[in-house]
Write a protein that holds these residues in place. Structure first.
Motif, mmCIF file in Angstrom:
data_model
loop_
_atom_site.group_PDB
_atom_site.id
_atom_site.type_symbol
_atom_site.label_atom_id
_atom_site.label_comp_id
_atom_site.label_asym_id
_atom_site.label_seq_id
_atom_site.Cartn_x
_atom_site.Cartn_y
_atom_site.Cartn_z
ATOM 1 N N LEU A 1 0.820 -1.211 0.000
ATOM 2 C CA LEU A 1 0.000 0.000 0.000
ATOM 3 C C LEU A 1 0.858 1.266 0.000
ATOM 4 O O LEU A 1 1.973 1.275 0.507
ATOM 5 N N ASP A 2 0.301 2.325 -0.545
ATOM 6 C CA ASP A 2 0.931 3.642 -0.519
ATOM 7 C C ASP A 2 0.462 4.345 0.756
ATOM 8 O O ASP A 2 -0.319 5.287 0.726
ATOM 9 N N ILE A 3 0.937 3.866 1.881
ATOM 10 C CA ILE A 3 0.513 4.360 3.190
ATOM 11 C C ILE A 3 0.850 5.844 3.380
ATOM 12 O O ILE A 3 0.096 6.590 3.977
ATOM 13 N N LEU A 4 1.994 6.276 2.864
ATOM 14 C CA LEU A 4 2.457 7.647 3.087
ATOM 15 C C LEU A 4 1.959 8.642 2.043
ATOM 16 O O LEU A 4 2.242 9.834 2.131
ATOM 17 N N GLY A 5 1.230 8.158 1.037
ATOM 18 C CA GLY A 5 0.696 9.041 0.012
ATOM 19 C C GLY A 5 1.760 9.621 -0.912
ATOM 20 O O GLY A 5 1.592 10.716 -1.444
ATOM 21 N N LEU A 6 2.845 8.887 -1.138
ATOM 22 C CA LEU A 6 3.944 9.359 -1.979
ATOM 23 C C LEU A 6 3.948 8.733 -3.379
ATOM 24 O O LEU A 6 4.871 8.949 -4.152
ATOM 25 N N GLY A 7 2.929 7.940 -3.671
ATOM 26 C CA GLY A 7 2.859 7.309 -4.989
ATOM 27 C C GLY A 7 3.633 6.007 -5.092
ATOM 28 O O GLY A 7 3.757 5.461 -6.183
ATOM 29 N N GLN A 8 4.160 5.533 -3.971
ATOM 30 C CA GLN A 8 4.878 4.266 -3.947
ATOM 31 C C GLN A 8 4.489 3.491 -2.696
ATOM 32 O O GLN A 8 4.244 4.085 -1.638
ATOM 33 N N SER A 9 4.477 2.181 -2.823
ATOM 34 C CA SER A 9 4.186 1.354 -1.660
ATOM 35 C C SER A 9 5.399 1.296 -0.745
ATOM 36 O O SER A 9 6.513 1.676 -1.127
ATOM 37 N N LEU A 10 5.208 0.817 0.468
ATOM 38 C CA LEU A 10 6.320 0.641 1.394
ATOM 39 C C LEU A 10 7.366 -0.290 0.790
ATOM 40 O O LEU A 10 8.568 -0.047 0.915
ATOM 41 N N LEU A 11 6.924 -1.337 0.117
ATOM 42 C CA LEU A 11 7.843 -2.269 -0.534
ATOM 43 C C LEU A 11 8.653 -1.567 -1.619
ATOM 44 O O LEU A 11 9.879 -1.721 -1.687
ATOM 45 N N GLN A 12 8.017 -0.800 -2.450
ATOM 46 C CA GLN A 12 8.716 -0.095 -3.530
ATOM 47 C C GLN A 12 9.741 0.893 -2.980
ATOM 48 O O GLN A 12 10.857 0.984 -3.503
ATOM 49 N N MET A 13 9.388 1.599 -1.923
ATOM 50 C CA MET A 13 10.329 2.554 -1.329
ATOM 51 C C MET A 13 11.540 1.833 -0.730
ATOM 52 O O MET A 13 12.675 2.291 -0.873
#
Length: 95
Positions: free
Chosen positions: A31-43
């Motif tokens: 999920l994009d929990i932080l609203g940055l356009g990327q999921s936690l995994l992607q970050m």
């Protein structure tokens, strides 16, 4: 960059802590929990790409999430995804 370094990302949680946003079919790491356009995994994957060769980044996850990982991390190889047949919490996933 040292080619002998590896990173292991543990991404097998089933999404109970962020309910109702996170569900078993789509847990928090996707999920994009932080609203940055990327999921936690992607970050997390992106941060490791800066310090570890991409082919040395491994993901440990529930086998059921293999397709979600491939969707979120384009180009990741099957051999980089270690699918757990049964969830056993954190310590056994890295043992």
């Amino acid at each position: 960059m040292n080619k002998d370094n590896y990173a292991i990302i543990m991404a097998g949680g089933v999404g109970t802590r962020f309910w109702p946003l996170s569900r078993e079919a789509h847990p928090k790491q996707f999920l994009d929990i932080l609203g940055l356009g990327q999921s936690l995994l992607q970050m997390t994957y992106k941060r490791f790409q800066q310090i570890v060769p991409e082919e040395n980044i491994l993901l440990v996850t529930n086998e059921a999430y293999r397709d979600l990982i491939k969707e979120q991390i384009p180009g990741i190889q099957d051999g980089q995804i270690l699918g757990e047949p049964v969830a056993r919490n954190t310590a056994p996933c890295i043992a």
